[in-house]
Structures are given as structure tokens and as C-alpha cells.
Design a protein around this motif. Structure first.
Motif, PDB file in Angstrom:
ATOM      1  N   PHE A  44      63.262  20.138  55.685  1.00  0.00           N
ATOM      2  CA  PHE A  44      62.624  18.867  55.997  1.00  0.00           C
ATOM      3  C   PHE A  44      61.127  19.042  56.182  1.00  0.00           C
ATOM      4  O   PHE A  44      60.342  18.263  55.660  1.00  0.00           O
ATOM      5  CB  PHE A  44      63.314  18.258  57.218  1.00  0.00           C
ATOM      6  N   SER A  45      60.753  20.114  56.907  1.00  0.00           N
ATOM      7  CA  SER A  45      59.325  20.328  57.110  1.00  0.00           C
ATOM      8  C   SER A  45      58.651  20.650  55.789  1.00  0.00           C
ATOM      9  O   SER A  45      57.548  20.190  55.516  1.00  0.00           O
ATOM     10  CB  SER A  45      59.101  21.475  58.095  1.00  0.00           C
ATOM     11  N   ARG A  51      67.723   6.794  49.269  1.00  0.00           N
ATOM     12  CA  ARG A  51      66.801   7.200  50.333  1.00  0.00           C
ATOM     13  C   ARG A  51      65.377   7.234  49.809  1.00  0.00           C
ATOM     14  O   ARG A  51      65.041   8.046  48.947  1.00  0.00           O
ATOM     15  CB  ARG A  51      67.173   8.581  50.849  1.00  0.00           C
ATOM     16  N   HIS A 108      73.507  28.051  49.429  1.00  0.00           N
ATOM     17  CA  HIS A 108      73.714  29.229  50.274  1.00  0.00           C
ATOM     18  C   HIS A 108      74.948  30.012  49.818  1.00  0.00           C
ATOM     19  O   HIS A 108      75.108  31.159  50.196  1.00  0.00           O
ATOM     20  CB  HIS A 108      73.899  28.807  51.735  1.00  0.00           C
ATOM     21  N   ASN A 109      75.843  29.357  49.104  1.00  0.00           N
ATOM     22  CA  ASN A 109      76.989  30.096  48.568  1.00  0.00           C
ATOM     23  C   ASN A 109      77.371  29.531  47.199  1.00  0.00           C
ATOM     24  O   ASN A 109      76.902  28.468  46.802  1.00  0.00           O
ATOM     25  CB  ASN A 109      78.173  30.057  49.546  1.00  0.00           C
ATOM     26  N   ASN A 111      72.322  36.552  49.093  1.00  0.00           N
ATOM     27  CA  ASN A 111      72.933  36.802  50.404  1.00  0.00           C
ATOM     28  C   ASN A 111      74.364  37.289  50.217  1.00  0.00           C
ATOM     29  O   ASN A 111      74.782  37.591  49.097  1.00  0.00           O
ATOM     30  CB  ASN A 111      72.832  35.547  51.302  1.00  0.00           C
ATOM     31  N   SER A 148      77.109  35.702  50.405  1.00  0.00           N
ATOM     32  CA  SER A 148      78.094  34.689  50.018  1.00  0.00           C
ATOM     33  C   SER A 148      77.863  34.198  48.594  1.00  0.00           C
ATOM     34  O   SER A 148      78.104  33.028  48.306  1.00  0.00           O
ATOM     35  CB  SER A 148      78.050  33.504  50.984  1.00  0.00           C
ATOM     36  N   ASP A 159      69.372  32.268  50.412  1.00  0.00           N
ATOM     37  CA  ASP A 159      68.869  31.500  51.548  1.00  0.00           C
ATOM     38  C   ASP A 159      67.511  30.882  51.200  1.00  0.00           C
ATOM     39  O   ASP A 159      66.956  31.136  50.131  1.00  0.00           O
ATOM     40  CB  ASP A 159      68.783  32.399  52.792  1.00  0.00           C
ATOM     41  N   ARG A 168      58.137  38.485  53.492  1.00  0.00           N
ATOM     42  CA  ARG A 168      59.422  38.364  54.204  1.00  0.00           C
ATOM     43  C   ARG A 168      60.571  38.103  53.232  1.00  0.00           C
ATOM     44  O   ARG A 168      61.396  37.223  53.444  1.00  0.00           O
ATOM     45  CB  ARG A 168      59.354  37.232  55.225  1.00  0.00           C
ATOM     46  N   ASP A 191      78.048  27.419  56.514  1.00  0.00           N
ATOM     47  CA  ASP A 191      78.258  28.757  55.947  1.00  0.00           C
ATOM     48  C   ASP A 191      78.318  29.892  56.957  1.00  0.00           C
ATOM     49  O   ASP A 191      78.198  31.052  56.573  1.00  0.00           O
ATOM     50  CB  ASP A 191      77.172  29.098  54.908  1.00  0.00           C
ATOM     51  N   PRO A 237      73.565  38.940  56.183  1.00  0.00           N
ATOM     52  CA  PRO A 237      73.463  37.693  56.948  1.00  0.00           C
ATOM     53  C   PRO A 237      73.279  36.472  56.064  1.00  0.00           C
ATOM     54  O   PRO A 237      72.739  36.558  54.966  1.00  0.00           O
ATOM     55  CB  PRO A 237      72.244  37.915  57.837  1.00  0.00           C
ATOM     56  N   ASN A 238      73.766  35.355  56.550  1.00  0.00           N
ATOM     57  CA  ASN A 238      73.526  34.042  55.950  1.00  0.00           C
ATOM     58  C   ASN A 238      72.857  33.223  57.053  1.00  0.00           C
ATOM     59  O   ASN A 238      73.426  33.011  58.113  1.00  0.00           O
ATOM     60  CB  ASN A 238      74.857  33.410  55.522  1.00  0.00           C
ATOM     61  N   GLU A 239      71.632  32.781  56.802  1.00  0.00           N
ATOM     62  CA  GLU A 239      70.814  32.193  57.872  1.00  0.00           C
ATOM     63  C   GLU A 239      71.037  30.713  58.100  1.00  0.00           C
ATOM     64  O   GLU A 239      70.383  30.109  58.951  1.00  0.00           O
ATOM     65  CB  GLU A 239      69.322  32.381  57.538  1.00  0.00           C
ATOM     66  N   ASN A 240      71.911  30.118  57.335  1.00  0.00           N
ATOM     67  CA  ASN A 240      72.001  28.655  57.360  1.00  0.00           C
ATOM     68  C   ASN A 240      72.224  28.094  58.768  1.00  0.00           C
ATOM     69  O   ASN A 240      71.458  27.275  59.253  1.00  0.00           O
ATOM     70  CB  ASN A 240      73.119  28.201  56.406  1.00  0.00           C
ATOM     71  N   ARG A 268      69.408  28.753  61.428  1.00  0.00           N
ATOM     72  CA  ARG A 268      68.242  27.872  61.337  1.00  0.00           C
ATOM     73  C   ARG A 268      68.548  26.485  61.911  1.00  0.00           C
ATOM     74  O   ARG A 268      67.822  25.969  62.747  1.00  0.00           O
ATOM     75  CB  ARG A 268      67.802  27.730  59.876  1.00  0.00           C
ATOM     76  N   GLU A 269      69.662  25.899  61.454  1.00  0.00           N
ATOM     77  CA  GLU A 269      69.910  24.513  61.861  1.00  0.00           C
ATOM     78  C   GLU A 269      70.273  24.396  63.341  1.00  0.00           C
ATOM     79  O   GLU A 269      69.974  23.377  63.961  1.00  0.00           O
ATOM     80  CB  GLU A 269      70.999  23.884  60.978  1.00  0.00           C
ATOM     81  N   GLU A 304      66.730  24.308  64.676  1.00  0.00           N
ATOM     82  CA  GLU A 304      65.882  23.205  64.201  1.00  0.00           C
ATOM     83  C   GLU A 304      66.447  21.836  64.560  1.00  0.00           C
ATOM     84  O   GLU A 304      65.709  20.934  64.955  1.00  0.00           O
ATOM     85  CB  GLU A 304      65.709  23.308  62.680  1.00  0.00           C
ATOM     86  N   LEU A 305      67.758  21.671  64.389  1.00  0.00           N
ATOM     87  CA  LEU A 305      68.332  20.330  64.517  1.00  0.00           C
ATOM     88  C   LEU A 305      69.197  20.141  65.753  1.00  0.00           C
ATOM     89  O   LEU A 305      69.294  19.050  66.275  1.00  0.00           O
ATOM     90  CB  LEU A 305      69.179  20.014  63.276  1.00  0.00           C
ATOM     91  N   VAL A 335      61.901  21.658  65.370  1.00  0.00           N
ATOM     92  CA  VAL A 335      61.069  22.531  64.556  1.00  0.00           C
ATOM     93  C   VAL A 335      59.798  22.902  65.317  1.00  0.00           C
ATOM     94  O   VAL A 335      59.295  22.141  66.135  1.00  0.00           O
ATOM     95  CB  VAL A 335      60.754  21.840  63.203  1.00  0.00           C
ATOM     96  N   GLU A 339      60.344  32.395  62.243  1.00  0.00           N
ATOM     97  CA  GLU A 339      61.252  32.839  61.180  1.00  0.00           C
ATOM     98  C   GLU A 339      61.984  34.111  61.592  1.00  0.00           C
ATOM     99  O   GLU A 339      63.137  34.335  61.233  1.00  0.00           O
ATOM    100  CB  GLU A 339      60.484  33.066  59.876  1.00  0.00           C
ATOM    101  N   PRO A 371      73.921  12.081  54.462  1.00  0.00           N
ATOM    102  CA  PRO A 371      73.068  12.454  53.324  1.00  0.00           C
ATOM    103  C   PRO A 371      72.667  13.928  53.359  1.00  0.00           C
ATOM    104  O   PRO A 371      72.544  14.552  52.316  1.00  0.00           O
ATOM    105  CB  PRO A 371      71.848  11.551  53.464  1.00  0.00           C
ATOM    106  N   ASP A 372      72.451  14.471  54.513  1.00  0.00           N
ATOM    107  CA  ASP A 372      72.163  15.903  54.609  1.00  0.00           C
ATOM    108  C   ASP A 372      72.415  16.384  56.038  1.00  0.00           C
ATOM    109  O   ASP A 372      72.920  15.630  56.863  1.00  0.00           O
ATOM    110  CB  ASP A 372      70.736  16.244  54.124  1.00  0.00           C
ATOM    111  N   VAL A 373      72.035  17.610  56.299  1.00  0.00           N
ATOM    112  CA  VAL A 373      72.375  18.250  57.578  1.00  0.00           C
ATOM    113  C   VAL A 373      71.672  17.580  58.767  1.00  0.00           C
ATOM    114  O   VAL A 373      72.037  17.788  59.914  1.00  0.00           O
ATOM    115  CB  VAL A 373      72.087  19.774  57.499  1.00  0.00           C
ATOM    116  N   ARG A 374      70.691  16.745  58.503  1.00  0.00           N
ATOM    117  CA  ARG A 374      70.053  15.992  59.594  1.00  0.00           C
ATOM    118  C   ARG A 374      70.893  14.794  60.016  1.00  0.00           C
ATOM    119  O   ARG A 374      70.526  14.072  60.921  1.00  0.00           O
ATOM    120  CB  ARG A 374      68.709  15.439  59.099  1.00  0.00           C
TER     121      ARG A 374
END
Lengths: 399, 502
Positions: free
Chosen positions: A118-119, A162, A276-277, A324, A326, A330, A360, B188, B197-200, B203-204, B207-208, B213, B218, B371-374
Motif C-alpha cells: 500500500f505504501s 476501486r 508468495h506461493n 522463498n 513456498s 516475497d 537486502r 502463507d 522464511p515467508n515474510e507475508n 509484515r501484515e 503493518e495492518l 506502517v 524491514e 479486495p485485498d489484505v487491508r
């Protein structure tokens, strides 16, 4: 407004002359003669498209080392040059590339990359590191400063549900719709007339500001929905379009362009890139939809509208170089963008980031996305870029 | 006399110390204030419900709402796993497997649809509206989508989890959702393993879900992802696979230790940004985007003081003078789900709930498919030219009846396709009681009745006069016209801008 009047009267004229249904060729030339202005079509790939598997550096051993399961071999890609190939789902891209209608911008991104969807999307939308705090989107500012006197509600059209922040501005609220057939007020003519009369009432001081906002939206919606309905009714694609969501939306845009809409900015969104997967199947499905751009460009050519339309394709970020655990990737940094159109200086722009010198684990950007926005504002719309996106040192020579 | 004075003084001080800024004055809980409270915390309050709230007073009204939200109730929806066992696929051809899996997917989606219809019904007419409003809020906060979690039981279990804790403990909810099967799959974290690792989710969750944020780096995300490794899902069972868990030392937000999942969540919960973030989300949802910062600060303080218990924080929110500020009233756009549920609560019509679910979907809010993870953006974002027409059209269908030809154009909703095949739906009883009809003798009286009954914000005189003009011809001899005409007029009322906000 004038252009639509013109269309309306000539269509009526044609009917009076007993021509019945207006032949396609006549429509084409009419839309053209009536002086369709240059338009920009923005296709946002939401979720973070993996640039490395979109334009694949198959000749780089580091690529295969980082992606033992997700890497594409040369034979699995569509030829671009001896180092790079397009993802195999982008079937129409090699020809567009070869004929110079497609500019591929490598290593696109920005300094101090943010890995939040989002950012990062906000930064692309605002063309400002502050994101939403900048107050408006770059396309909104472009419309505000470039077309201050435009009165048509359809100056900015978003085809989808949207409305992105990129379009936000104080002057021109975007018109939005997803499916043209559902885009109209259903009810009796007299009822609608009563509502229009009620919404025209000027004495608004006591009503909350939210009421005024909805009222304006309603007026625009009624007007625009009539125009869209007519445009879509009269449009029969000259090109076979694939059957998918983005393709349907592109056909709506083609219909509006053909009808001579006063729209200067069209916005579309294609989601599903947050892989992600299971990236191999998921990204392929998304890019397969994106390939509808090939049909879109062919359609515009057939209607001789191609030199009036420029298509921008971008995503909020690329993805991590190393896969990653899976079979996915990422969130990353630099990615790839495209510019499509007959006026485009096709070929590769920017430069492929190093797969060795990572930030990174992510690609370092080689091309600031504002250097892509700048020529769109300056060369395509003939406006000054700096007031809209700030000073840009070296605009890309894409137009 | 003296005692009363001291009491008043004491309560004044209590109030002052509570908000200690702008809002030292008490809430005047009149009919307008009661209507505001119920509009925001329930689905479409009726005149009788507003009257009862005024009579009960502010504190008792809020107590009643919260009692409904915190009451422990057994689940009322029976849910069963609908999965294809691997054994059942053995020996089948690829085609047969595909067929079996498709059949299963259909049946599975049917279960989710039934549950969604059940949820819609309790929003419209259940006895704990605030609970369902909160579940809707959390469904957007800790969101998951059926598109990714292709398992109705997991989606339903997640929804029930949100229901159980909706006004309980945010700590318990965060911990439960982190190891919730649907969430593990959606973000995930079931694929997040030591060394890979899977960072999903890492992060959320920052962040959420907890911090917002800008309140982590990071590096914190990469380290948090390691702390979250090892969770797996098998059927309905979620378990920690120690071989996949990274048990090494990590540094998250300045804390260095062998942090595991539970400890990571405690680190997040201990941050002052977390109470601020959760409070801001609650305030935005219930009060709106323009609430004074003092309101969120008071709610955040209540979350801190009550160790993340939500009910006391919600009490502060709903009794705070800032919640009743004039500039917040009538400024919030109803979400599609709120719009259709509120409307149906007020008509009293028995509308098939799947029709309400489908209508909300056409307006831009599909339950279990954010609509999304938000989650859903909300606010003014709900209204654009397309969604506004859908809102007006579908409110019209929901009060006047649905005809198959209305269903053309856009959307691939299965429920609507079924409806289009099965014919139509029409309301079964008149909108107005005989008593109400008798009292309505002019077109203006009818317009005023409908506006008062269905709108939180009353339209201006000129607007009401225009609508009255439209039905003038139907008033013969001062008799209220037929139900069909009344409902036709209601469609116009519901198409007014005032019908979109509360």
C-alpha cells in the motif's frame, strides 16, 4: 460535449438517409475526424509483479542460482534479445517489441524502496515519497493543471471497482464503472427526472458536505452512464479479443475511444500478482490476461486511433530475487514497466539491475519511475512535468 | 442539597480527568444523539428503538449494546468439513479426480453461502446487532479471502472466532488469529519455515493488525518472520512442527532473545503504537474519518488500562462526547452490507438473505472476499459513479421486488443467476400498517413518513417537495395510495444522497 453532439446528429442524419445501422468504417472515420484528443490508458498490476520472471534474464547464472524452481530457461521465454526473454504468456509482446510499439523499461523503481503494497503503491500514485500525504495523485494533478476548464464528467474514467489514489484531485472526480451493462439507473423515466430535479436543487447550505459529494457523483453518473451505454451499444470489436476480465475492460475503453469520448485518462487494474506461493501458475494466469493488450493495440490500429492512445503498465514493486520456501517470491524493489503505442520509441529503456549487487536481497533500481512519468506529461500531453511530479533530471526518451 | 452538589462536582472531575481536554461537557443524549449511536452500532434503528434508547439513557443503552456483544452463545450454525480425502482420489484418472474436486468445491462454496446468508440474517434481525457490527469490523481488520482459502469450514471457523472475541480481548484474538487455519493459509504463514522464511504474515501482522506502517523496520519483518516459523495445518488441526521452527536468537523491535510466536505477539502488544493503531481503526469505523484526535487517544488509553480488553474501550468510545460531535453526524457512508441490512431491518420485509448478500456484492462488498489484505477501504471510497447506481438500483429492488431482467449486466454471482432462473422475488406484505395508512392523507405526509423512517439525514424542503410532486396524482380523495406506489416512492427516497450516509 460538442463532440458528442456532433456524433449524435450525424448518427441521426445517417438514420434519416435510410442507412439503418451505421457501417463500422463510417464510425471509425467519424471518431477520427471529430478530433479525438490524446489519451493515456493506465494499467496497474496490483500485488507486485515479479519483473524478473516477466522480462527474464535467462543468460545470467545468478538468476538460475537464485531461482532453482522458479527460473525460466531461454527456451521457455519469448525472444527479446540474446540475454532477455518475455514471459511465455505475453504472446503478443515480441511482435509489438519488434515493430517498435512497445517500450520495456527495466530496473524501474525509486530510492529507499518500501516493501508494503500500500505504501509503495501510494508512492507510485502520488509520485511523491510521502505517498497519500501528498494530498493528490499524479494523474489527478495532471488533469487539474492540464484541463482546468474541462466540464465533461468523463475526463477521467476508471474501468473497475476501486478508483486508485493516482486519480484523486479536487477538480475532476473520476467516473468509474466495471461492467457497462450494469451502469445505469434502473427505473421509470419520470422517476429519474424527479431525482435529477431533486439533485439539481441549489440550496445546500444546511446539508452535510457528504450529501453534496454524493449528489455530484449522482449527476455525473447519470450523464456518463448514458454516454457509456451508447458507446458500448455501437461498438463491435474489429479484432478477436481473448475472454478475460482485463480484456473486457479494454474493450470498454476501445468502445469509448471509438465513440469519441472526451476522456484523457483511462485507468484499469489487474490484480493477483502477490505471488508468495505457487508463482509459476499464478503469475502466468495474470500475464495471460495482460496479453489482451495485443488485441487492444490491434483494435486501435484497425480504427486508426492508435496514434491517439498511449498505454502505461506498471506495478508497485518487483519481487525478491531469491525464491522463498513456498515456490513463490516475497516483496521486492525494482521491477519492470511497459509503454505501448504507435508513438512510442520502442525497445529497451533503463538498464537491467545487477543480480549480484543487491539491496537486502532485492534489485537496485536503475530508473526512477518519475523519469517515465515525465515524458508522458511533457511529450504526450504537452505540459510541464515539474509542477506535477517535481524536477526530473533525465526523462526517458520513450516518446 | 450539599450532597448532591458534591456528587455533581465529583462526577464533573471524573469526566474532566477522563477526557481532560475539549470534551469536558457531557453528552446530551436526546433523540438525535440516540439515533446517531444506534445508526453507528446497529443496523438501521427503527423509531421505536430510538425512543427506547432515549428513555433508557446513554449508559444503559451502551450497556445493553455491549451486553449483546459480549454474551457467550453457543454457535448456531452447524459446519462440517467438506474436503476430498486423498484416499478417495486414489486410482482415479486425472479427469475423474478433476470432476470429484470440482463437485467438492461446489458443495464447499454452498456451505459458505449458507453461512453468509445466516450471518446476513442475524445482522438484519438478530438480538445482538453490535456484535455483528463488530464481527463485520474485524472481518475487515483480520481479513481473509475465500479465493485463497478454498475451504469453507476454515473461513467459517475464523468468522466464529472473530464473533467470540469481538468485544472480548484483543490479545486473545490476535493470538488466536495468528494460528487460525484460514489466516495461516491466507497469509502463507503455514509455509513459513526455518531457513526458508515467508515474510507475508510477519509484515501484515505489524503493518495492518497491530502497529501501522512506519513503526517497524524491514529488519524487524525479516526477524519476525523467523519467529513465526513452523506452523502447519492438517485438516482442522493447526500444529507447530518443531523441525520447521527457527529457534535461534532474533531481534525484533529492540528485543533480542529466542523469540517464538507467542513472545513476538507480546512484543507487538507491548508497543504504545499498537493501542493507538487499534483505537484509531475502531474510531474510524464507528465515528468516521473526521473524529477529533482526543477520541482515539481516550480509546487507546482505555485499551492500555484494561490490558487489551475491548468492551471497556468500546464503552469509552460510545459514551465520549467526541463521538457525538455535530460534525461527525450524518457524515459516514454506509458500507454495502450495512446498507442492505439496515434497509431490510426497517422495511420488515422477509427478503431472502442470499439476495441481500448478492446485492451488497454488486455494490462492492462481497463478504469473505475482501479486495485485498487491508479489507475494505470504507468511507467515501464506497461511493463512485458505478457503485452509487448499483446502490440505488439494488435498494429499489430490495423494497420493490426483483425481476430477472434487473439482473442483467455485470457480476457473475451464482445466487443471482439462480434467482434469474427461478423467476422473481416480491414483497409479501404492505410497507405501511393500516394505522399508518389512515394517518397519511397527503403526498407530503407520505414523503415525510418515508424520509423519517428510512433516512438519518433529512432532505431539504425543496427535495421533499419534488418527490411529493411525483406522487401527487396518486392521492385521490386524501387516501394513501396502493403499496406499489408507496414502494415506488420509497425507491426514490432511497436514491437520494441522504440515503447513503448516516
Amino acid at each position: 460535449m460538442l463532440r458528442r453532439h456532433f456524433l449524435g446528429t450525424t448518427a441521426l442524419g445517417a438514420a434519416l438517409l435510410g442507412l439503418g445501422r451505421i457501417p463500422e468504417g463510417l464510425l471509425v472515420s467519424r471518431a477520427q475526424r471529430s478530433g479525438v484528443e490524446r489519451a493515456l490508458v493506465v494499467v496497474q498490476l496490483s500485488g507486485g509483479n515479479d519483473g524478473l520472471n516477466t522480462v527474464v534474464p535467462f543468460a545470467d547464472d545468478l538468476y538460475h542460482a537464485a531461482r532453482p524452481r522458479l527460473g525460466s530457461k531461454q527456451a521457455d521465454t519469448l525472444a527479446l534479445n540474446e540475454h532477455l526473454g518475455f514471459h511465455k504468456a505475453l504472446k503478443s509482446f515480441p511482435a509489438l517489441h519488434a515493430s517498435g510499439q512497445l517500450a520495456t523499461i527495466l530496473g524501474i523503481g525509486y530510492a529507499n524502496p518500501v516493501r508494503s503494497h500500500f505504501s509503495s503503491m501510494d508512492i507510485w500514485h502520488a509520485a511523491d515519497a510521502r505517498g497519500k500525504l501528498a494530498g493528490s495523485g499524479w494523474l489527478g494533478r495532471l488533469a487539474e493543471t492540464g484541463f482546468p476548464d474541462a466540464k465533461e464528467p468523463e475526463l477521467i474514467v476508471h474501468v473497475g471497482n476501486r478508483v486508485p489514489f493516482a486519480l484523486s484531485n479536487k477538480k475532476h472526480a473520476p467516473v468509474a464503472f466495471a461492467a457497462p451493462a450494469g451502469f445505469r439507473w434502473r427505473g421509470g423515466k419520470e422517476d429519474l427526472a424527479a431525482l435529477e430535479k431533486a439533485s439539481a436543487s441549489e440550496c445546500m447550505e444546511d446539508a452535510p458536505t457528504s450529501v453534496g459529494h454524493v449528489r455530484g457523483t449522482f449527476r455525473d453518473a447519470v450523464k456518463a452512464s448514458r454516454n457509456v451505454e451508447n458507446a458500448v451499444r455501437e461498438f463491435k470489436p474489429a479484432t478477436p479479443f481473448p475472454e478475460n476480465g482485463l480484456s473486457a475492460h479494454l474493450q470498454s475503453v476501445a468502445a469509448m475511444l471509438t465513440a469519441g469520448f472526451p476522456t484523457r485518462i483511462y485507468s484499469l487494474e489487474l490484480g493477483g500478482f502477490d505471488t508468495h506461493n505457487q508463482q509459476l501458475t499464478r503469475q502466468a494466469r495474470c500475464l495471460d490476461e495482460l496479453d489482451a493488450l495485443g488485441a487492444f493495440q490491434a483494435e486501435l490500429k484497425a480504427r486508426k486511433l492508435d496514434d491517439k492512445v498511449l498505454v502505461l503498465v506498471y506495478s508497485e514493486f518487483g519481487r525478491r530475487v531469491a525464491e522463498n520456501g513456498s515456490q513463490g517470491t516475497d516483496h521486492g524493489a525494482a521491477g519492470v514497466a511497459f509503454l505501448l503505442g504507435s508513438k512510442v520509441k520502442g525497445g529497451l529503456h533503463g538498464s537491467m539491475p545487477s543480480l549480484k549487487d543487491l539491496e537486502r536481497g532485492d534489485l537496485r533500481f536503475t530508473t526512477d519511475f518519475r523519469t517515465l512519468y515525465a515524458p508522458i506529461i511533457a511529450q504526450w500531453f504537452g505540459m510541464q512535468a515539474a509542477p506535477i511530479i517535481g524536477e526530473v533530471a533525465e526523462p526517458l526518451a520513450v516518446l | 442539597m450539599h450532597r448532591t452538589f458534591t456528587l455533581v462536582l465529583a462526577s464533573c472531575f471524573a469526566l474532566l480527568s477522563l477526557s481532560n481536554t475539549l470534551f469536558a461537557q457531557a453528552v446530551v443524549f436526546d433523540a438525535a444523539a440516540a439515533r446517531h449511536l444506534l445508526a453507528r452500532t446497529t443496523f438501521g434503528p427503527s423509531a421505536a428503538e430510538v425512543e427506547a434508547a432515549v428513555a433508557a439513557g446513554l449508559n444503559a443503552s451502551v450497556d445493553k449494546l455491549l451486553a449483546g456483544a459480549t454474551a457467550r452463545k453457543p454457535r448456531s450454525f452447524e459446519v462440517k468439513p467438506i474436503r476430498v480425502e486423498r484416499a478417495a482420489l486414489r486410482g482415479l484418472s486425472e479427469e475423474e479426480r478433476q470432476k470429484k474436486q470440482n463437485e467438492n468445491r461446489r458443495e464447499d462454496l454452498q456451505q459458505l453461502r449458507s453461512f453468509t446468508a445466516w450471518w446476513m440474517e442475524v445482522m438484519v434481525g438478530g438480538d445482538a446487532p453490535l456484535r455483528e457490527k463488530l464481527v463485520l469490523f474485524w472481518h475487515g481488520h483480520f481479513t481473509s479471502s475465500m479465493r485463497d482459502v478454498r475451504d469453507s469450514k476454515r473461513m467459517i471457523d475464523q468468522n466464529e472466532l472473530l464473533r467470540e472475541e469481538c468485544a472480548g480481548s484483543f490479545r486473545r484474538m490476535l493470538k488466536a488469529i495468528t494460528v487460525d487455519a484460514a489466516m495461516l493459509e491466507y497469509l502463507d504463514n503455514d509455509e513459513n519455515r526455518a531457513g526458508k522464511p515467508n515474510e507475508n504474515y510477519a509484515r501484515e501482522v505489524m503493518e495492518l493488525f497491530t502497529l501501522g506502517v512506519g513503526n517497524y523496520t524491514e529488519k524487524d519483518i525479516a526477524e519476525a518472520a523467523r519467529a513465526l516459523t513452523g506452523w502447519r495445518v492438517r485438516g482442522d488441526e493447526v500444529y507447530l512442527d518443531r523441525r520447521q521452527q527457527d529457534r535461534g536468537e532474533k531481534t525484533v523491535l529492540g528485543v533480542t532473545a529466542r523469540i517464538d510466536t507467542d513472545e513476538l505477539l507480546e512484543i507487538l502488544l507491548a508497543r504504545p503504537e499498537a493501542t493507538r493503531w487499534v483505537a484509531a481503526r475502531l474510531v474510524r469505523f464507528f465515528a468516521g474519518e473526521n473524529a477529533a484526535p482526543e477520541l482515539a487517544a481516550s480509546v487507546a488509553a482505555a485499551l492500555r488500562e484494561n490490558d487489551w480488553q475491548l468492551a471497556p474501550a468500546l464503552r469509552v468510545l460510545f459514551t465520549h462526547p467526541g463521538f457525538y460531535a455535530r460534525e461527525l453526524r450524518g457524515q459516514r457512508v454506509l458500507s454495502p452490507v450495512e446498507l442492505v441490512a439496515s434497509l431490510t431491518h426497517r422495511t420488515g420485509d422477509v427478503v431472502p438473505p442470499f439476495l441481500l448478500v448478492a446485492a451488497a456484492s454488486r455494490m462492492g462488498q462481497t463478504l469473505f472476499d475482501p479486495p485485498d489484505v487491508r479489507g475494505w477501504g470504507g468511507g467515501a471510497d464506497w461511493i463512485n459513479s458505478a457503485s452509487l447506481l448499483e446502490r440505488q438500483n439494488w435498494c429499489g429492488h430490495l423494497v420493490g421486488g426483483v425481476n430477472p431482467r434487473d439482473l442483467k449486466g455485470g457480476g457473475d454471482d451464482r445466487a443471482l443467476r439462480e434467482l434469474a432462473r427461478s423467476g422473481n422475488w416480491t414483497p409479501k406484505k404492505p410497507l405501511l400498517t393500516q394505522e399508518e395508512q389512515a394517518g397519511i392523507t397527503t403526498e407530503r405526509a407520505l414523503v415525510d413518513h418515508l424520509c423519517r423512517r428510512f433516512l438519518e439525514v433529512q432532505p431539504l424542503e425543496a427535495v421533499r417537495a419534488t418527490l411529493a410532486e411525483r406522487v401527487k396524482a396518486e392521492f385521490v380523495g386524501g387516501r394513501c395510495p396502493a403499496d406499489k406506489v408507496v414502494r415506488g416512492l420509497l425507491k426514490l427516497v432511497l436514491s437520494l444522497p441522504e440515503a447513503q450516509i448516516h
